[in-house]
Design a protein around this motif. Structure first.
Motif, PDB file in Angstrom:
ATOM      1  N   LYS A 136      -3.582  12.049  -6.622  1.00 47.62           N
ATOM      2  CA  LYS A 136      -4.422  12.338  -7.812  1.00 47.62           C
ATOM      3  C   LYS A 136      -5.233  11.118  -8.208  1.00 47.62           C
ATOM      4  O   LYS A 136      -6.423  11.264  -8.568  1.00 47.62           O
ATOM      5  N   LEU A 137      -4.681   9.999  -8.307  1.00 49.90           N
ATOM      6  CA  LEU A 137      -5.428   8.894  -8.521  1.00 49.90           C
ATOM      7  C   LEU A 137      -6.438   8.508  -7.543  1.00 49.90           C
ATOM      8  O   LEU A 137      -7.570   8.241  -7.923  1.00 49.90           O
ATOM      9  N   LEU A 138      -6.201   8.528  -6.216  1.00 41.39           N
ATOM     10  CA  LEU A 138      -7.083   8.227  -5.080  1.00 41.39           C
ATOM     11  C   LEU A 138      -8.190   9.402  -5.341  1.00 41.39           C
ATOM     12  O   LEU A 138      -9.443   9.020  -4.934  1.00 41.39           O
ATOM     13  N   MET A 139      -7.914  10.462  -5.616  1.00 43.00           N
ATOM     14  CA  MET A 139      -9.040  11.548  -5.566  1.00 43.00           C
ATOM     15  C   MET A 139      -9.789  11.399  -7.025  1.00 43.00           C
ATOM     16  O   MET A 139     -10.874  11.668  -6.599  1.00 43.00           O
ATOM     17  N   LYS A 140      -9.253  11.040  -7.887  1.00 41.11           N
ATOM     18  CA  LYS A 140     -10.070  10.729  -8.775  1.00 41.11           C
ATOM     19  C   LYS A 140     -11.170   9.571  -8.603  1.00 41.11           C
ATOM     20  O   LYS A 140     -12.387   9.433  -9.099  1.00 41.11           O
ATOM     21  N   TYR A 141     -10.614   8.641  -7.930  1.00 43.87           N
ATOM     22  CA  TYR A 141     -11.431   7.685  -7.574  1.00 43.87           C
ATOM     23  C   TYR A 141     -12.529   7.983  -6.534  1.00 43.87           C
ATOM     24  O   TYR A 141     -13.754   7.848  -6.771  1.00 43.87           O
ATOM     25  N   ALA A 142     -12.340   8.849  -5.552  1.00 42.11           N
ATOM     26  CA  ALA A 142     -12.994   9.471  -4.614  1.00 42.11           C
ATOM     27  C   ALA A 142     -14.046  10.366  -5.344  1.00 42.11           C
ATOM     28  O   ALA A 142     -15.495   9.926  -5.093  1.00 42.11           O
ATOM     29  N   ILE A 143     -13.716  11.081  -6.251  1.00 45.76           N
ATOM     30  CA  ILE A 143     -14.727  12.072  -6.974  1.00 45.76           C
ATOM     31  C   ILE A 143     -15.664  11.057  -8.084  1.00 45.76           C
ATOM     32  O   ILE A 143     -16.798  11.426  -7.905  1.00 45.76           O
ATOM     33  N   GLU A 144     -15.192  10.344  -8.658  1.00 45.22           N
ATOM     34  CA  GLU A 144     -15.816   9.478  -9.898  1.00 45.22           C
ATOM     35  C   GLU A 144     -16.902   8.418  -9.085  1.00 45.22           C
ATOM     36  O   GLU A 144     -17.821   8.098  -9.526  1.00 45.22           O
ATOM     37  N   ASN A 145     -16.057   7.811  -7.993  1.00 47.68           N
ATOM     38  CA  ASN A 145     -16.882   6.424  -7.744  1.00 47.68           C
ATOM     39  C   ASN A 145     -17.635   6.671  -6.252  1.00 47.68           C
ATOM     40  O   ASN A 145     -18.559   5.970  -5.970  1.00 47.68           O
ATOM     41  N   VAL A 146     -17.382   7.872  -5.646  1.00 46.44           N
ATOM     42  CA  VAL A 146     -18.111   8.014  -4.259  1.00 46.44           C
ATOM     43  C   VAL A 146     -18.418   9.364  -4.278  1.00 46.44           C
ATOM     44  O   VAL A 146     -19.091   9.791  -3.115  1.00 46.44           O
ATOM     45  N   GLU A 147     -18.417  10.124  -5.360  1.00 41.41           N
ATOM     46  CA  GLU A 147     -19.113  11.549  -5.403  1.00 41.41           C
ATOM     47  C   GLU A 147     -18.503  12.504  -4.309  1.00 41.41           C
ATOM     48  O   GLU A 147     -19.205  13.227  -3.875  1.00 41.41           O
ATOM     49  N   ALA A 148     -17.363  12.444  -3.838  1.00 45.14           N
ATOM     50  CA  ALA A 148     -16.632  13.428  -3.133  1.00 45.14           C
ATOM     51  C   ALA A 148     -16.709  14.680  -3.569  1.00 45.14           C
ATOM     52  O   ALA A 148     -16.115  14.906  -4.536  1.00 45.14           O
ATOM     53  N   THR A 149     -16.948  15.630  -2.915  1.00 38.47           N
ATOM     54  CA  THR A 149     -16.895  16.894  -3.360  1.00 38.47           C
ATOM     55  C   THR A 149     -16.505  17.831  -2.239  1.00 38.47           C
ATOM     56  O   THR A 149     -16.240  19.244  -2.583  1.00 38.47           O
ATOM     57  N   LYS A 150     -15.918  17.408  -0.975  1.00 42.18           N
ATOM     58  CA  LYS A 150     -15.516  18.241  -0.014  1.00 42.18           C
ATOM     59  C   LYS A 150     -14.334  17.634   0.677  1.00 42.18           C
ATOM     60  O   LYS A 150     -14.050  16.382   0.702  1.00 42.18           O
ATOM     61  N   ILE A 202       0.849  -1.048   0.069  1.00 40.14           N
ATOM     62  CA  ILE A 202       0.093   0.235  -0.019  1.00 40.14           C
ATOM     63  C   ILE A 202       1.105   1.244  -0.017  1.00 40.14           C
ATOM     64  O   ILE A 202       1.650   1.486   0.981  1.00 40.14           O
ATOM     65  N   LEU A 203       0.739   2.145  -1.156  1.00 42.28           N
ATOM     66  CA  LEU A 203       1.640   3.264  -1.131  1.00 42.28           C
ATOM     67  C   LEU A 203       0.922   4.750  -0.659  1.00 42.28           C
ATOM     68  O   LEU A 203       1.508   5.682  -0.480  1.00 42.28           O
ATOM     69  N   GLY A 204      -0.458   4.333  -0.819  1.00 38.32           N
ATOM     70  CA  GLY A 204      -1.203   5.462  -0.234  1.00 38.32           C
ATOM     71  C   GLY A 204      -2.585   5.025  -0.031  1.00 38.32           C
ATOM     72  O   GLY A 204      -3.190   3.835  -0.485  1.00 38.32           O
ATOM     73  N   PHE A 205      -3.577   5.827   0.868  1.00 33.45           N
ATOM     74  CA  PHE A 205      -4.978   5.349   0.851  1.00 33.45           C
ATOM     75  C   PHE A 205      -5.784   6.886   1.066  1.00 33.45           C
ATOM     76  O   PHE A 205      -5.353   8.019   1.210  1.00 33.45           O
ATOM     77  N   ILE A 206      -7.099   6.540   0.844  1.00 33.06           N
ATOM     78  CA  ILE A 206      -8.090   7.440   1.156  1.00 33.06           C
ATOM     79  C   ILE A 206      -9.217   6.967   1.959  1.00 33.06           C
ATOM     80  O   ILE A 206      -9.595   5.898   1.853  1.00 33.06           O
ATOM     81  N   GLY A 207      -9.860   7.830   2.798  1.00 31.44           N
ATOM     82  CA  GLY A 207     -11.055   7.409   3.484  1.00 31.44           C
ATOM     83  C   GLY A 207     -12.359   8.719   3.264  1.00 31.44           C
ATOM     84  O   GLY A 207     -11.882   9.781   3.193  1.00 31.44           O
ATOM     85  N   ILE A 208     -13.367   8.224   2.792  1.00 35.90           N
ATOM     86  CA  ILE A 208     -14.339   9.014   2.374  1.00 35.90           C
ATOM     87  C   ILE A 208     -15.504   8.742   3.319  1.00 35.90           C
ATOM     88  O   ILE A 208     -15.925   7.442   3.520  1.00 35.90           O
ATOM     89  N   ALA A 209     -16.317   9.887   3.587  1.00 35.07           N
ATOM     90  CA  ALA A 209     -17.859   9.743   4.340  1.00 35.07           C
ATOM     91  C   ALA A 209     -18.641  10.695   4.053  1.00 35.07           C
ATOM     92  O   ALA A 209     -18.036  11.989   4.189  1.00 35.07           O
ATOM     93  N   ASP A 210     -19.733  10.696   3.643  1.00 37.85           N
ATOM     94  CA  ASP A 210     -20.906  11.662   3.444  1.00 37.85           C
ATOM     95  C   ASP A 210     -20.149  12.485   2.301  1.00 37.85           C
ATOM     96  O   ASP A 210     -20.292  13.646   2.281  1.00 37.85           O
ATOM     97  N   GLN A 211     -19.741  11.790   1.384  1.00 37.49           N
ATOM     98  CA  GLN A 211     -19.041  12.817   0.104  1.00 37.49           C
ATOM     99  C   GLN A 211     -18.030  13.626   0.498  1.00 37.49           C
ATOM    100  O   GLN A 211     -17.814  14.623  -0.228  1.00 37.49           O
ATOM    101  N   LYS A 212     -17.452  13.401   1.547  1.00 40.83           N
ATOM    102  CA  LYS A 212     -16.215  14.141   1.962  1.00 40.83           C
ATOM    103  C   LYS A 212     -14.941  13.479   2.275  1.00 40.83           C
ATOM    104  O   LYS A 212     -14.936  12.264   2.892  1.00 40.83           O
ATOM    105  N   VAL A 213     -13.922  13.801   1.663  1.00 42.06           N
ATOM    106  CA  VAL A 213     -12.371  13.112   1.810  1.00 42.06           C
ATOM    107  C   VAL A 213     -12.086  13.392   3.109  1.00 42.06           C
ATOM    108  O   VAL A 213     -11.755  14.520   3.619  1.00 42.06           O
TER     109      VAL A 213
END
Length: 148
Positions: free
Chosen positions: A91-105, A64-75
């Motif tokens: 950038k890859l993790l943020m793209k995943y969060a925005i496109e797959n979990v609809e993260a906006t905050k 694991i080189l990096g990770f992201i945690g999302i809750a209620d559309q917020k990183v």
């Protein structure tokens, strides 16, 4: 080296904490050793279980080189191991969060200028500021939202 976004197993939480600690030591020079020791068990025992997690692994090593945690559309957390910084993992993790979990905050420590710049580069804008972090510590937080 190629990377892939993957899910995280609970058994991998200690590895996430290692990535978190290495990342924090490299990027959060405003935190004291005591602060890091204070947050470390909270990350492991509480915070990781409260978010939808995804990670980036090297396809070759599966580490694991990096990770992201999302809750209620917020990183809620995004950390990349220092040895992997600058390779597009955040950038890859943020793209995943925005496109797959609809993260906006996202909330970011104001003193972590590299992270503030990173999120601005991705189209996030500062919407408000808090003088203290969620634990009441005197680390100002910028509340950012994806511009439309």
């Amino acid at each position: 080296m190629s990377f892939e976004v993957d899910q995280v197993e609970v058994s991998e939480y200690p590895e996430l904490v290692s990535v978190w600690e290495a990342s924090v030591r490299a990027t959060h020079d405003f935190l004291s050793q005591g602060d890091i020791e204070y947050f470390k068990p909270l990350i492991l025992n509480q915070y990781l279980g409260l978010v939808k997690l995804a990670c980036v692994r090297s396809k070759e090593e599966k580490a694991i080189l990096g990770f992201i945690g999302i809750a209620d559309q917020k990183v809620e957390m995004l950390f990349v191991h220092p040895k992997a910084m600058g390779r597009g993992i955040g950038k890859l993790l943020m793209k995943y969060a925005i496109e797959n979990v609809e993260a906006t905050k996202v909330d970011v420590n104001e003193d972590n200028m590299a992270a503030v710049g990173f999120y601005k580069h991705l189209g996030f804008e500062v919407k408000s500021r808090s003088e203290f972090d969620p634990m009441g510590k005197p680390y100002p937080i910028l509340h950012m939202q994806l511009g439309r």
